[in-house]
Design a protein around this motif. Structure first.
Motif, PDB file in Angstrom:
ATOM      1  N   UNK A  97       1.448   5.100   5.894  1.00 46.85           N
ATOM      2  CA  UNK A  97       2.151   6.286   6.383  1.00 46.85           C
ATOM      3  C   UNK A  97       2.484   6.140   7.863  1.00 46.85           C
ATOM      4  N   UNK A  98       1.521   5.697   8.665  1.00 47.79           N
ATOM      5  CA  UNK A  98       1.780   5.499  10.091  1.00 47.79           C
ATOM      6  C   UNK A  98       2.811   4.425  10.355  1.00 47.79           C
ATOM      7  N   UNK A  99       2.754   3.335   9.573  1.00 49.92           N
ATOM      8  CA  UNK A  99       3.695   2.235   9.779  1.00 49.92           C
ATOM      9  C   UNK A  99       5.120   2.648   9.445  1.00 49.92           C
ATOM     10  N   UNK A 100       5.296   3.514   8.441  1.00 54.09           N
ATOM     11  CA  UNK A 100       6.638   3.943   8.059  1.00 54.09           C
ATOM     12  C   UNK A 100       7.355   4.613   9.222  1.00 54.09           C
ATOM     13  N   UNK A 101       6.600   5.267  10.092  1.00 54.32           N
ATOM     14  CA  UNK A 101       7.202   5.910  11.261  1.00 54.32           C
ATOM     15  C   UNK A 101       7.183   4.994  12.477  1.00 54.32           C
ATOM     16  N   UNK A 102       6.045   4.358  12.761  1.00 46.35           N
ATOM     17  CA  UNK A 102       5.919   3.565  13.989  1.00 46.35           C
ATOM     18  C   UNK A 102       6.807   2.327  13.951  1.00 46.35           C
ATOM     19  N   UNK A 103       6.772   1.568  12.856  1.00 48.70           N
ATOM     20  CA  UNK A 103       7.548   0.332  12.791  1.00 48.70           C
ATOM     21  C   UNK A 103       9.043   0.608  12.818  1.00 48.70           C
ATOM     22  N   UNK A 104       9.489   1.532  11.952  1.00 45.75           N
ATOM     23  CA  UNK A 104      10.921   1.815  11.869  1.00 45.75           C
ATOM     24  C   UNK A 104      11.456   2.406  13.169  1.00 45.75           C
ATOM     25  N   UNK A 105      10.737   3.389  13.721  1.00 51.76           N
ATOM     26  CA  UNK A 105      11.184   4.010  14.967  1.00 51.76           C
ATOM     27  C   UNK A 105      11.165   3.010  16.122  1.00 51.76           C
TER      28      UNK A 105
ATOM     29  N   UNK B 240      -7.294  -9.296  -8.366  1.00 51.45           N
ATOM     30  CA  UNK B 240      -6.511  -8.096  -8.634  1.00 51.45           C
ATOM     31  C   UNK B 240      -6.979  -6.938  -7.770  1.00 51.45           C
ATOM     32  N   UNK B 241      -8.291  -6.800  -7.615  1.00 54.49           N
ATOM     33  CA  UNK B 241      -8.842  -5.714  -6.800  1.00 54.49           C
ATOM     34  C   UNK B 241      -8.426  -5.861  -5.338  1.00 54.49           C
ATOM     35  N   UNK B 242      -8.508  -7.082  -4.818  1.00 57.88           N
ATOM     36  CA  UNK B 242      -8.073  -7.323  -3.443  1.00 57.88           C
ATOM     37  C   UNK B 242      -6.571  -7.104  -3.311  1.00 57.88           C
ATOM     38  N   UNK B 243      -5.808  -7.544  -4.325  1.00 57.20           N
ATOM     39  CA  UNK B 243      -4.368  -7.345  -4.294  1.00 57.20           C
ATOM     40  C   UNK B 243      -3.980  -5.884  -4.240  1.00 57.20           C
ATOM     41  N   UNK B 244      -4.674  -5.044  -4.996  1.00 55.10           N
ATOM     42  CA  UNK B 244      -4.391  -3.609  -4.966  1.00 55.10           C
ATOM     43  C   UNK B 244      -4.667  -3.022  -3.590  1.00 55.10           C
ATOM     44  N   UNK B 245      -5.729  -3.494  -2.943  1.00 52.45           N
ATOM     45  CA  UNK B 245      -6.057  -2.997  -1.610  1.00 52.45           C
ATOM     46  C   UNK B 245      -4.965  -3.366  -0.615  1.00 52.45           C
ATOM     47  N   UNK B 246      -4.503  -4.614  -0.667  1.00 49.26           N
ATOM     48  CA  UNK B 246      -3.432  -5.032   0.238  1.00 49.26           C
ATOM     49  C   UNK B 246      -2.138  -4.279  -0.047  1.00 49.26           C
ATOM     50  N   UNK B 247      -1.844  -4.052  -1.337  1.00 45.03           N
ATOM     51  CA  UNK B 247      -0.565  -3.450  -1.700  1.00 45.03           C
ATOM     52  C   UNK B 247      -0.507  -1.963  -1.411  1.00 45.03           C
ATOM     53  N   UNK B 248      -1.655  -1.293  -1.318  1.00 39.61           N
ATOM     54  CA  UNK B 248      -1.642   0.164  -1.161  1.00 39.61           C
ATOM     55  C   UNK B 248      -0.899   0.595   0.095  1.00 39.61           C
ATOM     56  N   UNK B 249      -1.042  -0.143   1.172  1.00 39.39           N
ATOM     57  CA  UNK B 249      -0.344   0.189   2.414  1.00 39.39           C
ATOM     58  C   UNK B 249       1.166   0.098   2.241  1.00 39.39           C
ATOM     59  N   UNK B 250       1.625  -1.010   1.686  1.00 38.51           N
ATOM     60  CA  UNK B 250       3.059  -1.201   1.535  1.00 38.51           C
ATOM     61  C   UNK B 250       3.651  -0.255   0.493  1.00 38.51           C
ATOM     62  N   UNK B 251       2.874   0.107  -0.528  1.00 38.41           N
ATOM     63  CA  UNK B 251       3.389   1.006  -1.555  1.00 38.41           C
ATOM     64  C   UNK B 251       3.688   2.392  -0.984  1.00 38.41           C
ATOM     65  N   UNK B 252       2.751   2.933  -0.191  1.00 34.36           N
ATOM     66  CA  UNK B 252       3.002   4.235   0.422  1.00 34.36           C
ATOM     67  C   UNK B 252       4.113   4.137   1.456  1.00 34.36           C
ATOM     68  N   UNK B 253       4.128   3.057   2.210  1.00 35.64           N
ATOM     69  CA  UNK B 253       5.177   2.847   3.205  1.00 35.64           C
ATOM     70  C   UNK B 253       6.549   2.779   2.535  1.00 35.64           C
ATOM     71  N   UNK B 254       6.599   2.141   1.371  1.00 34.60           N
ATOM     72  CA  UNK B 254       7.844   2.036   0.621  1.00 34.60           C
ATOM     73  C   UNK B 254       8.359   3.407   0.198  1.00 34.60           C
ATOM     74  N   UNK B 255       7.437   4.298  -0.191  1.00 31.85           N
ATOM     75  CA  UNK B 255       7.829   5.638  -0.618  1.00 31.85           C
ATOM     76  C   UNK B 255       8.278   6.514   0.556  1.00 31.85           C
ATOM     77  N   UNK B 256       7.653   6.330   1.717  1.00 32.14           N
ATOM     78  CA  UNK B 256       7.907   7.204   2.860  1.00 32.14           C
ATOM     79  C   UNK B 256       9.119   6.752   3.672  1.00 32.14           C
ATOM     80  N   UNK B 257       9.457   5.465   3.634  1.00 30.13           N
ATOM     81  CA  UNK B 257      10.499   4.928   4.508  1.00 30.13           C
ATOM     82  C   UNK B 257      11.854   5.628   4.390  1.00 30.13           C
TER      83      UNK B 257
END
Length: 457
Positions: free
Chosen positions: A142-150, A77-94
């Motif tokens: 946060x960086x991926x939300x801009x770099x990947x999409x753009x 669960x702890x490792x899962x939260x670490x992996x998910x944190x990136x995608x969770x913020x990216x999901x909010x910013x996209x």
């Protein structure tokens, strides 16, 4: 000159996608050992002998001893939260990043995304506790939300006609694959023999070079091509388009197996077959070749039979489903490679067939501005990579690794027939949008003139 610049921009985008996925996956083989060190136990902790087992043990023994205990939390669960944190913020910013990209163009958000990714990578290199790792992972989102999409939107904009668009997007997907699948052995080997900071320092340096190349090719404010850029369709209207919704669902579903396996397969391999860090990392590397093969095959088939794009995606989802069910049956290091290759081959079919379909749907049903539609695609990936690690850790903890894989396989097999809804997409005619204005009424501004010249070329 324009064609040359277009190719160089494709290189910049490919390197950005490569870096993002390498940073995401580089900690896959090392994170269990890293977390163990932070908890004060395990081989990477301060209690490890200075000499260790070779140079790797000596490097890992330098981690400080002040990490708090895990207070009974399950490690999955702890490792899962670490992996998910990136995608969770990216999901909010996209949704915000997609709208901004439609308004200001593609180059400036791409540069901003690279700058944030550099900060994230530097933070990873010098992280000394779980909270800092979590913050670095979130910053990467946060960086991926801009770099990947753009980046993906820039490719779709500069390569406006088929089959060039499919080839360019296929090249980008190959770089994503290489970053995702080469990062685990890259991170595992360097962590083992050079220390925990070295993989992140290397990635940070490449990020700086890529940003400098983008500055040379497309400096912010250096072109007026976006001054007369048409207003893109709002993202909420694109989300309710049924065809775009079907594509987004397929992208999310096909990436669930990879998103669920990334944070859980390392511990499963260690527990079930006694695999080491380098074996866990090396397991992913052969899957790069079937992924590239899948991209190549789909691009060639799409050029010859463009009306079967939906079928390539459905076939890919069926392959992913069958391969997911085979993972728990593996009993050694070599056997695990086979279903992972099948999963990555299937993902290549789905992504390469459906990403150009999104751009085509925008061309014929909306306005040919691509920031918002590829923000939706990124949201689809983020749904899998945000919910996947958290849900996967809970399922493994309560039901078991085999049940996790069977559920993922069934979901892909059941979704494959839904892509029949896209069967007649290739027969759609363009609506009265920017493309009709350019082709029928002639150019009315700088942006329209540039697009007209590109299509004539």
């Amino acid at each position: 000159e324009a064609r040359r610049q277009r190719r160089l921009l494709l290189v910049v985008v490919c390197v950005a996608l490569l870096l993002d996925n390498m940073l995401y996956m580089v900690i896959v083989p090392i994170i269990p050992d890293y977390i163990a060190a932070m908890r004060g136990g395990g081989t990477a902790g301060p209690s490890a002998p200075a000499g260790g087992n070779g140079s790797g043990g000596g490097n890992r023994s330098l981690l400080p001893a002040r990490y708090p205990p895990a207070s009974g939390d399950n490690e999955d669960v702890q490792i899962g939260m670490l992996f998910a944190s990136k995608a969770m913020l990216q999901l909010l910013v996209n949704p915000l990043s997609g709208t901004l990209i439609d308004r200001v163009g593609y180059e400036a958000p791409l540069l901003a995304g690279l700058a944030v990714m550099f900060l994230s990578t530097a933070t990873f290199a010098f992280a000394e506790n779980y909270a800092t790792l979590f913050a670095a992972r979130s910053l990467q989102g946060l960086g991926s939300a801009f770099a990947d999409t753009a980046g993906i939107a820039l490719i779709a904009d500069r390569y406006a006609e088929e089959p060039a668009r499919s080839r360019a997007l296929g090249t980008a997907l190959a770089c994503i694959s290489f970053g995702s699948l080469a990062a685990p052995p890259f991170g595992g080997v360097l962590y083992e023999f050079a220390g925990k900071r070295v993989p992140f320092v290397v990635l940070a340096c490449v990020c700086v070079l890529d940003g400098l190349l983008l500055l040379v090719l497309a400096p912010p404010g250096g072109t007026g091509a976006r001054a007369n850029m048409p207003v893109g369709t709002p993202i909420h209207r694109l989300m309710i388009d049924p065809y775009i919704a079907v594509v987004a669902g397929a992208l999310a579903t096909c990436n669930i197996p990879l998103a669920f396996l990334e944070p859980t397969i390392a511990n499963w391999m260690k527990d079930s077959m006694g695999a080491s860090e380098w074996e866990v990392g090396l397991t992913w590397l052969p899957a790069f070749f079937p992924h590239v093969l899948g991209v190549y095959v789909t691009v060639r088939l799409a050029a010859a039979y463009p009306h079967l794009q939906w079928f390539y995606g459905a076939l890919g989802m069926a392959i992913i489903g069958a391969s997911s069910c085979l993972v728990p049956a593996c009993r050694n290091f070599g056997q695990v490679i086979i279903p992972l290759c099948g999963i990555c081959f299937g993902i290549a079919l789905v992504d390469t067939a459906l990403l150009p379909t999104l751009a085509f749907l925008v061309d014929v049903r909306h306005v040919s501005v691509y920031g918002s539609v590829y923000a939706i695609a990124d949201i689809s990936y983020c749904v899998a990579y945000a919910l996947g690690p958290i849900v996967a850790g809970q399922i493994v903890h309560t039901m078991g690794f085999a049940q996790l894989n069977l559920g993922m396989g069934l979901a892909n097999v059941l979704y494959a027939p839904v892509l029949l809804f896209l069967k007649n997409v290739c027969q759609m005619k363009p609506s009265h949008s920017e493309r009709n204005i350019l082709l029928e009424e002639g150019p009315k501004g700088l942006y329209d003139t540039i697009k007209m010249e590109e299509r004539k070329g």
